[in-house]
Design an enzyme around this catalytic site. Sequence first.
Site, PDB file in Angstrom:
ATOM      1  CG  ASP A   1      27.891  22.705  23.702  1.00  0.00           C
ATOM      2  OD1 ASP A   1      27.888  22.780  22.388  1.00  0.00           O
ATOM      3  OD2 ASP A   1      27.367  23.131  24.483  1.00  0.00           O
TER       4      ASP A   1
ATOM      5  CD  GLU B   1      25.645  28.523  17.690  1.00  0.00           C
ATOM      6  OE1 GLU B   1      24.735  29.057  18.514  1.00  0.00           O
ATOM      7  OE2 GLU B   1      24.899  27.256  16.880  1.00  0.00           O
TER       8      GLU B   1
END
Length: 538
Positions: free
Chosen positions: A40, A209
């Site tokens: 991430d 996302e």
Amino acid sequence: MLSALFAIHLVGVFVEPSLFTREASAQGYRNPIIYADVPDNTICRVGDYYYMISTTMHLMPGAPMMRSKDLKHWETVSYVFDRIEDGDRYNLVDGKTVYGQGQWAASLRHYFGKFYVWFTTNGEPYQGFLYTADKAEGPWKLVSRPPHFHDGSFFIDDDGRVYIFYNSGEAVELTRAILDETGKTWGQEAVLRRFSIPVRDGIENALLEGNNMMKINGRYYLLMISWPRDNIRREVCYRAESLDGPWEKKIILNHALPPFPTAGVAQGGIVDSPTGEWYGIFFQDRNGVGRTPCLLPCRWEDGWPVLGNAEGKVPDDTSAKYIHQTGILGNDEFSSDRLSLYWQWNHNPVNEAWSLTERHGYLRMKTSRVVDNLFVAPNTITQRMEGPKCVGTVCLDISKMQDGDKCGLSAFCGTSGVLCISRNGKSSVLSMEVQNIELDKQHTVSKVRVEQKAKVRIPGTKRPVYLRVYGDFTNGRDIATFAYSLDGKDFIPIGSDMKMIFDGNTFFMGTKFAIFNYATKQKGGYIDIDWFHIDHEG
């Protein structure tokens, strides 16, 4: 002045790509650039340094701030927070945990001469955090506790308006009070407007996302993960001249780096160099080792950032060696009075139960709570394993263990391979075990299955014990093996191979080296850790 600040600190100056960006940057390094669990990613540049932040979920301290001068060699320079005080789940009380939850997908930006880090926690109480710091090294200050915005990207426009982009391109505009460090109470009145960016096409399912909003050369760019049906995960980009649209879409990366043909490289960010070239860092799921960042050239085509080499693939010079990231993981002799940034605790630590000063040159780990399994034991200390192969060895003084105490070294994850020393009366036994955790819907431990593979008696308690875990991540093998020594020279294999697993239902992270010590009968015992060493191969 405001526009100039953004040009320097957010995205730099846009220039057409050079030959270096197109060709030379694809040579001379292996991908993943960090062969360890650093998922991430969001990145920015301030001056000559690049900065990157990552998800660390239930590990404390959390949100590691990493720094690099070349986008290849990284070092951890701080953590944004020491602990999260949001209830017993963060303290492993009564079997409650935040495994696979906690801090997710932080957004890193630099505005007005300050670093800003925004993230939200998955799991109750589903709230956000906004931290600021003048320097990446900290100290970091908690400014506000906003609402939960999944995979939110923090963004300030040229006019000072503050936005969060989250979920599948949803967005909220927030009050400017977010920047005044007053800790303003959040409520519906804090949102000035909501809007959505049309993001789906006919083949996409699930969330898009990993929101990452940037403004480059006066144009808005939103980077996201796309999950197309019957295809690999990919990275898409939306752009517009105004936040109100209209928005255009382009697939900017659609490649799975071998030998993982179904694991598309996606979610991350792009950044310019001081000389105007552009790069991206995006991660790939690599099973047992975790989610690993890859470094890509970024070229501009008709105003679009296009990732990868000339064929649109993640570059990988197989004649080069993988970089061992000794700035984010490595050896520790425990000779400092401060814990190395290599280490993170499993959940919030009990601070009075560990010390680097009570015995100089050792990390003392005391038992502080009576528990019945490793997964709820306080003060388990971890650091990343690294591919393609690594070896972790710890030297333990076990002379002050008490009856019922257990300590050792683990390849730690939802499925863990464990070298466990158990004190039974005055004798000690070393066992190699495979332990599996099961969690209920609230992430409370519902069951721990323990399968003992081998055991051996440890003669006496005066001499140190050396425990070793080997990790082999080559070509997706994900095999951990185990050994021990009583003299630090001759290591004896024990037990059997264990398959390391990336389990989205439990930890949702790669396997870590973990050193533990806990009591099953009474508090008061302790171990002293002399050193921990990591060796690399490949």
